[in-house]
Design a protein around this motif. Sequence first.
Motif, PDB file in Angstrom:
ATOM      1  N   HIS A 243       0.871  -1.195   0.011  1.00 56.71           N
ATOM      2  CA  HIS A 243      -0.022  -0.039   0.080  1.00 56.71           C
ATOM      3  C   HIS A 243       0.816   1.277  -0.100  1.00 56.71           C
ATOM      4  N   ALA A 244       2.001   1.005   0.535  1.00 50.60           N
ATOM      5  CA  ALA A 244       2.999   2.316   0.707  1.00 50.60           C
ATOM      6  C   ALA A 244       3.648   2.421  -0.497  1.00 50.60           C
ATOM      7  N   GLY A 245       3.637   1.588  -1.496  1.00 52.74           N
ATOM      8  CA  GLY A 245       4.221   1.576  -2.889  1.00 52.74           C
ATOM      9  C   GLY A 245       5.593   1.318  -2.781  1.00 52.74           C
ATOM     10  N   LYS A 246       6.201   0.692  -1.866  1.00 53.80           N
ATOM     11  CA  LYS A 246       7.459   0.509  -1.718  1.00 53.80           C
ATOM     12  C   LYS A 246       7.848  -0.929  -2.141  1.00 53.80           C
ATOM     13  N   TYR A 247       8.098  -1.416  -3.468  1.00 55.97           N
ATOM     14  CA  TYR A 247       8.001  -2.549  -3.925  1.00 55.97           C
ATOM     15  C   TYR A 247       9.368  -3.524  -3.474  1.00 55.97           C
ATOM     16  N   ASP A 248      10.555  -2.529  -3.395  1.00 57.36           N
ATOM     17  CA  ASP A 248      11.701  -3.527  -2.760  1.00 57.36           C
ATOM     18  C   ASP A 248      11.368  -3.963  -1.458  1.00 57.36           C
ATOM     19  N   SER A 249      10.739  -2.831  -0.737  1.00 60.38           N
ATOM     20  CA  SER A 249      10.532  -3.487   0.788  1.00 60.38           C
ATOM     21  C   SER A 249       9.426  -4.442   0.863  1.00 60.38           C
ATOM     22  N   TYR A 250       8.607  -4.466  -0.141  1.00 65.48           N
ATOM     23  CA  TYR A 250       7.822  -5.783  -0.236  1.00 65.48           C
ATOM     24  C   TYR A 250       8.262  -7.027  -0.638  1.00 65.48           C
ATOM     25  N   LEU A 251       9.390  -6.846  -1.377  1.00 69.32           N
ATOM     26  CA  LEU A 251      10.276  -7.995  -1.637  1.00 69.32           C
ATOM     27  C   LEU A 251      11.024  -8.698  -0.331  1.00 69.32           C
ATOM     28  N   ASP A 252      11.422  -7.384   0.149  1.00 69.77           N
ATOM     29  CA  ASP A 252      12.138  -7.691   1.429  1.00 69.77           C
ATOM     30  C   ASP A 252      11.492  -8.781   2.441  1.00 69.77           C
ATOM     31  N   ALA A 253       9.954  -8.069   2.389  1.00 66.94           N
ATOM     32  CA  ALA A 253       9.056  -8.833   3.535  1.00 66.94           C
ATOM     33  C   ALA A 253       8.956 -10.009   3.236  1.00 66.94           C
ATOM     34  N   ALA A 254       8.697 -10.334   1.959  1.00 69.60           N
ATOM     35  CA  ALA A 254       8.550 -11.507   1.463  1.00 69.60           C
ATOM     36  C   ALA A 254       9.753 -12.635   1.581  1.00 69.60           C
ATOM     37  N   HIS A 255      10.917 -11.952   1.464  1.00 70.16           N
ATOM     38  CA  HIS A 255      12.146 -12.884   1.711  1.00 70.16           C
ATOM     39  C   HIS A 255      12.345 -13.080   3.053  1.00 70.16           C
ATOM     40  N   GLY A 291       0.364  -4.315 -12.712  1.00 67.06           N
ATOM     41  CA  GLY A 291       1.043  -2.980 -13.154  1.00 67.06           C
ATOM     42  C   GLY A 291       0.831  -2.154 -11.992  1.00 67.06           C
ATOM     43  N   SER A 292       0.440  -0.840 -12.621  1.00 69.02           N
ATOM     44  CA  SER A 292       0.413   0.135 -11.530  1.00 69.02           C
ATOM     45  C   SER A 292      -0.686  -0.036 -10.268  1.00 69.02           C
ATOM     46  N   GLN A 293      -1.517  -1.003 -10.440  1.00 68.22           N
ATOM     47  CA  GLN A 293      -2.353  -1.418  -9.455  1.00 68.22           C
ATOM     48  C   GLN A 293      -1.939  -2.358  -8.471  1.00 68.22           C
ATOM     49  N   TRP A 294      -0.797  -2.692  -8.537  1.00 67.41           N
ATOM     50  CA  TRP A 294      -0.020  -3.639  -7.447  1.00 67.41           C
ATOM     51  C   TRP A 294      -0.373  -3.223  -6.348  1.00 67.41           C
ATOM     52  N   THR A 295      -0.297  -2.112  -6.066  1.00 64.15           N
ATOM     53  CA  THR A 295      -0.361  -1.428  -4.625  1.00 64.15           C
ATOM     54  C   THR A 295      -1.721  -1.677  -3.888  1.00 64.15           C
ATOM     55  N   SER A 296      -2.788  -1.866  -4.811  1.00 60.72           N
ATOM     56  CA  SER A 296      -4.181  -1.873  -4.206  1.00 60.72           C
ATOM     57  C   SER A 296      -4.837  -3.229  -4.373  1.00 60.72           C
ATOM     58  N   HIS A 297      -6.005  -3.348  -3.718  1.00 59.67           N
ATOM     59  CA  HIS A 297      -6.761  -4.697  -3.929  1.00 59.67           C
ATOM     60  C   HIS A 297      -8.370  -4.044  -3.673  1.00 59.67           C
ATOM     61  N   GLY A 298      -9.167  -5.117  -3.710  1.00 59.08           N
ATOM     62  CA  GLY A 298     -10.741  -4.782  -3.548  1.00 59.08           C
ATOM     63  C   GLY A 298     -11.283  -5.009  -4.975  1.00 59.08           C
ATOM     64  N   THR A 299     -12.770  -4.942  -4.841  1.00 57.09           N
ATOM     65  CA  THR A 299     -13.445  -5.230  -6.208  1.00 57.09           C
ATOM     66  C   THR A 299     -13.037  -4.349  -7.135  1.00 57.09           C
ATOM     67  N   SER A 300     -12.698  -3.233  -7.115  1.00 58.88           N
ATOM     68  CA  SER A 300     -12.445  -2.371  -8.218  1.00 58.88           C
ATOM     69  C   SER A 300     -11.128  -2.622  -8.886  1.00 58.88           C
ATOM     70  N   VAL A 301     -10.330  -3.609  -8.110  1.00 59.84           N
ATOM     71  CA  VAL A 301      -9.019  -4.034  -8.672  1.00 59.84           C
ATOM     72  C   VAL A 301      -8.926  -5.283  -9.182  1.00 59.84           C
ATOM     73  N   GLU A 302      -8.889  -5.341 -10.400  1.00 57.42           N
ATOM     74  CA  GLU A 302      -8.989  -6.696 -11.168  1.00 57.42           C
ATOM     75  C   GLU A 302      -7.708  -7.640 -10.478  1.00 57.42           C
ATOM     76  N   HIS A 303      -7.892  -8.967 -10.385  1.00 57.44           N
ATOM     77  CA  HIS A 303      -6.890 -10.076 -10.076  1.00 57.44           C
ATOM     78  C   HIS A 303      -6.831  -9.961  -8.302  1.00 57.44           C
ATOM     79  N   SER A 304      -7.472  -8.940  -7.728  1.00 57.49           N
ATOM     80  CA  SER A 304      -7.238  -9.150  -6.441  1.00 57.49           C
ATOM     81  C   SER A 304      -8.261 -10.217  -5.465  1.00 57.49           C
ATOM     82  N   SER A 305      -8.847 -11.039  -6.219  1.00 57.54           N
ATOM     83  CA  SER A 305      -9.476 -11.941  -5.577  1.00 57.54           C
ATOM     84  C   SER A 305      -8.517 -13.407  -5.633  1.00 57.54           C
ATOM     85  N   GLU A 306      -7.485 -13.324  -6.494  1.00 54.51           N
ATOM     86  CA  GLU A 306      -6.771 -14.529  -6.727  1.00 54.51           C
ATOM     87  C   GLU A 306      -5.871 -14.895  -5.543  1.00 54.51           C
TER      88      GLU A 306
END
Length: 361
Positions: A243-255, A291-306
Amino acid sequence: MKTQFFLILFMMVQLFGAQTKKTKNIVLISIDGYRWHEMFKGADPTLLQNKKYRQQDSAYVYKKFWAETESELRKKLMPFLWNVISKQGQLYGNRDLGSLVNVKNKYWFSFPGRSETVTGYCDDKINSNSYPNNPNENVLEFLNKQKGYEDKVATIASWDAVSKIVNRDRNHMLVINPFEKATGKNLTESQKLANEIQNYIPNDFGQSARWDVGTYAIAKTYIAANHPKVTYIDFADTDDLAHAGKYDSYLDAAHYMDSMIGNLWTAMQEDPFYKDNTTFIICPDHGRGLGSQWTSHGTSVEHSSETWLVAIGPDTPPSGEMKNTSQIYQDQIAQTIATLLGFTFKANHPVGEPVKSVFGK
């Protein structure tokens, strides 16, 4: 006569099979909003290259997470998952291989997703992250009532809404929420330290969330000291950082999430109480966009039910990455957990069917 003989034989086989399950303990791990894309493909090169989503030095980030092939990418990001679980357990949710996992609820965000996971029920009335105490009974409180499991169920969470999701006000089970502490007269020194250090980690997300390293420390030390039979660990860093838009930190968190899960698995396999009789079930509560919607989820964001599902334990065949499987929904996880322990989860609402392939059916 032959019909009666085979009927009796079938019933004996079924009964024997039910009695020979090896799983005696469960660890349910929820990883908030972690996409199946990184699980199965590793770091997304498009997002990794975008300076907008990167706070750290690019050379440093690429050294940590970049590789030439998809197989190498995912193994570099989550080595325990791909070096251990993929050989000893099962991974569902790689949609490129025809393995489909989804939330059944229509909202595609945290409270409804976590509720669906633990209750085995999709309740359309649960439509807010600020929802009050969950009226739907969950598999944790069901198990807490079973012989041998009384007061042996614990929840340690990085997000404060989890206490409402599992409704500890109703069932009075142990929940250690953000900035709450493990309590008791005989806390180990490790538990005391885990209680303390959560207060020294920069509090970037307010009082509603605790960094996962604090949750992990409390969970691991609690498990070692108290030997719960069912433990629900709820992690949140991946969602907060996305949600904060920090993809590198998101990867760190996963790692580091992968490392924490691996270390916990190893520690429990070295403990005679848990060795060869414990199953880990790991899942997210929702997905997120592309894409640019990777930061979000919810019914307005396609693929976030996956979503996705991981299982490793003594009753789970080592099938690895699952292919061309039947559709799986999040509401099946609760009954899967109960079945692994030899129970049939019944509640004040309908409950999804178990994922039978998790225990070899």
